[in-house]
Design an enzyme around this catalytic site. Structure first.
Site, PDB file in Angstrom:
ATOM      1  N   GLU A 100      39.551 -39.046  86.032  1.00  0.00           N
ATOM      2  CA  GLU A 100      38.547 -37.876  85.957  1.00  0.00           C
ATOM      3  C   GLU A 100      39.430 -36.883  85.294  1.00  0.00           C
ATOM      4  O   GLU A 100      38.990 -36.156  84.390  1.00  0.00           O
ATOM      5  CB  GLU A 100      37.952 -37.596  87.227  1.00  0.00           C
ATOM      6  CG  GLU A 100      37.216 -38.458  87.873  1.00  0.00           C
ATOM      7  CD  GLU A 100      36.054 -38.854  86.968  1.00  0.00           C
ATOM      8  OE1 GLU A 100      35.634 -38.307  85.874  1.00  0.00           O
ATOM      9  OE2 GLU A 100      35.128 -39.604  87.460  1.00  0.00           O
ATOM     10  N   HIS A 103      39.888 -37.809  81.688  1.00  0.00           N
ATOM     11  CA  HIS A 103      38.738 -37.389  81.023  1.00  0.00           C
ATOM     12  C   HIS A 103      38.480 -36.039  80.475  1.00  0.00           C
ATOM     13  O   HIS A 103      38.371 -35.733  79.324  1.00  0.00           O
ATOM     14  CB  HIS A 103      37.220 -37.785  81.945  1.00  0.00           C
ATOM     15  CG  HIS A 103      37.400 -39.324  82.190  1.00  0.00           C
ATOM     16  ND1 HIS A 103      36.314 -39.896  82.949  1.00  0.00           N
ATOM     17  CD2 HIS A 103      38.228 -40.607  81.809  1.00  0.00           C
ATOM     18  CE1 HIS A 103      36.706 -41.149  83.158  1.00  0.00           C
ATOM     19  NE2 HIS A 103      37.796 -41.510  82.469  1.00  0.00           N
ATOM     20  N   TYR A 107      38.687 -34.058  76.444  1.00  0.00           N
ATOM     21  CA  TYR A 107      37.850 -33.269  75.611  1.00  0.00           C
ATOM     22  C   TYR A 107      38.461 -32.224  74.973  1.00  0.00           C
ATOM     23  O   TYR A 107      38.527 -31.799  73.726  1.00  0.00           O
ATOM     24  CB  TYR A 107      36.690 -32.566  76.233  1.00  0.00           C
ATOM     25  CG  TYR A 107      36.016 -33.739  77.020  1.00  0.00           C
ATOM     26  CD1 TYR A 107      35.013 -34.577  76.062  1.00  0.00           C
ATOM     27  CD2 TYR A 107      35.759 -33.894  78.471  1.00  0.00           C
ATOM     28  CE1 TYR A 107      34.293 -35.611  76.610  1.00  0.00           C
ATOM     29  CE2 TYR A 107      34.945 -34.829  79.062  1.00  0.00           C
ATOM     30  CZ  TYR A 107      34.279 -35.735  78.180  1.00  0.00           C
ATOM     31  OH  TYR A 107      33.456 -36.807  78.737  1.00  0.00           O
ATOM     32  N   GLU A 160      28.300 -39.432  88.164  1.00  0.00           N
ATOM     33  CA  GLU A 160      29.102 -40.378  87.272  1.00  0.00           C
ATOM     34  C   GLU A 160      27.822 -41.088  86.436  1.00  0.00           C
ATOM     35  O   GLU A 160      28.187 -41.390  85.256  1.00  0.00           O
ATOM     36  CB  GLU A 160      29.699 -41.204  88.213  1.00  0.00           C
ATOM     37  CG  GLU A 160      30.650 -40.804  88.949  1.00  0.00           C
ATOM     38  CD  GLU A 160      32.150 -40.550  88.619  1.00  0.00           C
ATOM     39  OE1 GLU A 160      32.170 -41.137  87.171  1.00  0.00           O
ATOM     40  OE2 GLU A 160      33.065 -40.343  89.108  1.00  0.00           O
ATOM     41  N   GLU A 194      33.482 -44.617  83.874  1.00  0.00           N
ATOM     42  CA  GLU A 194      32.366 -44.075  84.812  1.00  0.00           C
ATOM     43  C   GLU A 194      31.555 -45.369  85.522  1.00  0.00           C
ATOM     44  O   GLU A 194      30.787 -45.120  86.405  1.00  0.00           O
ATOM     45  CB  GLU A 194      31.382 -43.048  84.250  1.00  0.00           C
ATOM     46  CG  GLU A 194      32.282 -41.965  83.493  1.00  0.00           C
ATOM     47  CD  GLU A 194      33.057 -40.975  84.439  1.00  0.00           C
ATOM     48  OE1 GLU A 194      33.108 -41.489  85.714  1.00  0.00           O
ATOM     49  OE2 GLU A 194      33.520 -39.782  84.118  1.00  0.00           O
ATOM     50  N   HIS A 197      33.563 -46.407  88.417  1.00  0.00           N
ATOM     51  CA  HIS A 197      33.450 -45.551  89.431  1.00  0.00           C
ATOM     52  C   HIS A 197      32.097 -45.366  90.048  1.00  0.00           C
ATOM     53  O   HIS A 197      32.025 -45.275  91.462  1.00  0.00           O
ATOM     54  CB  HIS A 197      33.754 -43.896  88.932  1.00  0.00           C
ATOM     55  CG  HIS A 197      34.978 -44.118  88.152  1.00  0.00           C
ATOM     56  ND1 HIS A 197      35.649 -42.635  87.469  1.00  0.00           N
ATOM     57  CD2 HIS A 197      36.130 -44.801  88.005  1.00  0.00           C
ATOM     58  CE1 HIS A 197      36.650 -43.009  87.094  1.00  0.00           C
ATOM     59  NE2 HIS A 197      37.137 -44.195  87.430  1.00  0.00           N
TER      60      HIS A 197
END
Length: 322
Positions: A100, A103, A107, A160, A194, A197
């Site tokens: 996470e 992730h 960005y 998620e 995701e 997850h």
């Protein structure tokens, strides 16, 4: 030597209490990736061809996704870790928490490639002040901080498998139109993570839910459906803010209703909305189901992901992954 009253137990991966823990660990480590492996600068020509309205939308989309991944990496996994059933489950959650963070960082890699310093500052200022975005982050975090163990797992699955997808729509749509392929590659890798997850945590939720008395099950089920509906109501307004200017809002709402149903499915419940995969923009569905490009010759981080495989957890699902 001071007497030791409690033993510290070493984790033993040769004695597995729940085989889903082992299979999930193997799946997550098999698909490990980093944003630095994706050549984002190759998308600059496509980026320059977009209108200012499109660029503004994409910046806000990724700002919102950054906020939600920050919430998940800083708080979402920690609050679930306190209720683990096995040591192996905790190890899986450690992996999820790290990814996470990957992730969220990804960005920023996109921003640093496509945007100027002042544009990045504007994106984060908008992200940290937008009422709709802040409402959903605070709604999920309130559950994380004050909910029961099962409510926390349900909130994690809602985030998620549902709330991320209003942001995922745009890069997948551009991919289907042969634009921003490397940006979309990162999104597809995130979606693949995701998927695991949300399915894994949904499986752990179902174990606890099935042990509740029927009266408590009904109360929790109603609470979940109420939260899904209220989150969707807010998400619809958020979608309009992002996509009305391009005329995409209704298509995106179909996509998020479909993924709200997927979140419920991961938790073991029937759909709330009538949408199925057939109702989603086929360009976007194709963008998800097509195998990801393999940018790293020496690894298989780009081996693809199929949204349709996000089902309620079963041993068979994990066997099919292997």
């Amino acid at each position: 030597m001071e007497e030791i009253n409690e033993k510290y137990i070493a984790i033993n991966w040769n004695e597995i209490e729940d085989m889903i823990d082992k299979l999930t660990w193997e799946k997550l480590t098999e698909q490990f990736w980093l944003d630095t492996r994706i050549p984002l600068s190759n998308d600059l020509d496509d980026w320059r061809m977009l209108t200012q309205k499109e660029r503004d939308m994409i910046g806000k989309v990724f700002g919102g996704l950054t906020l939600l991944d920050t919430l998940q990496s800083q708080d979402g996994v920690d609050v679930i870790r306190s209720d683990v059933r096995t040591q192996h489950e905790e190890a899986v959650l450690n992996n999820i928490q790290f990814m996470e963070s990957v992730h969220a960082k990804s960005y920023s890699s996109i921003f640093s490639t496509l945007n100027t310093k002042s544009e990045i500052e504007e994106i984060f200022a908008w992200t940290n002040a937008n009422p709709r975005l802040q409402w959903k982050a605070n709604r999920i975090n309130e559950i994380y901080q004050n909910g029961t163990a099962l409510q926390k797992k349900a909130a994690s699955v809602m985030l998620e498998t549902f709330l991320f997808y209003s942001g995922f729509f745009a890069p997948l749509w551009y991919l289907g139109n042969n634009k921003l392929a490397n940006v979309a590659e990162i999104i597809k890798l995130i979606i693949r993570d995701e998927s695991v997850h949300g399915t894994y945590i949904g499986y752990k939720f179902q174990i606890g839910y099935n042990q509740l008395p029927s009266e408590e099950q009904e109360v929790l089920k109603n609470w979940i459906f109420q939260n899904i509906y209220e989150l969707y109501t807010n998400e619809s307004k958020y979608v309009e803010e992002l996509y009305d200017g391009l005329g995409w809002s209704e298509k995106v709402k179909v996509f998020i209703r479909y993924n709200a149903n997927k979140a419920l499915q991961n938790l073991g419940f029937d759909p709330l909305f009538p949408e199925t995969a057939a109702d989603v923009d086929p360009i976007v569905m194709n963008g998800i189901s097509t195998g990801t490009s393999n940018h790293d010759f020496f690894s298989q981080v780009g081996n693809g992901y199929l949204l349709g495989s996000v089902e309620a957890m079963s041993d068979e699902d994990y066997i099919k992954w292997q």
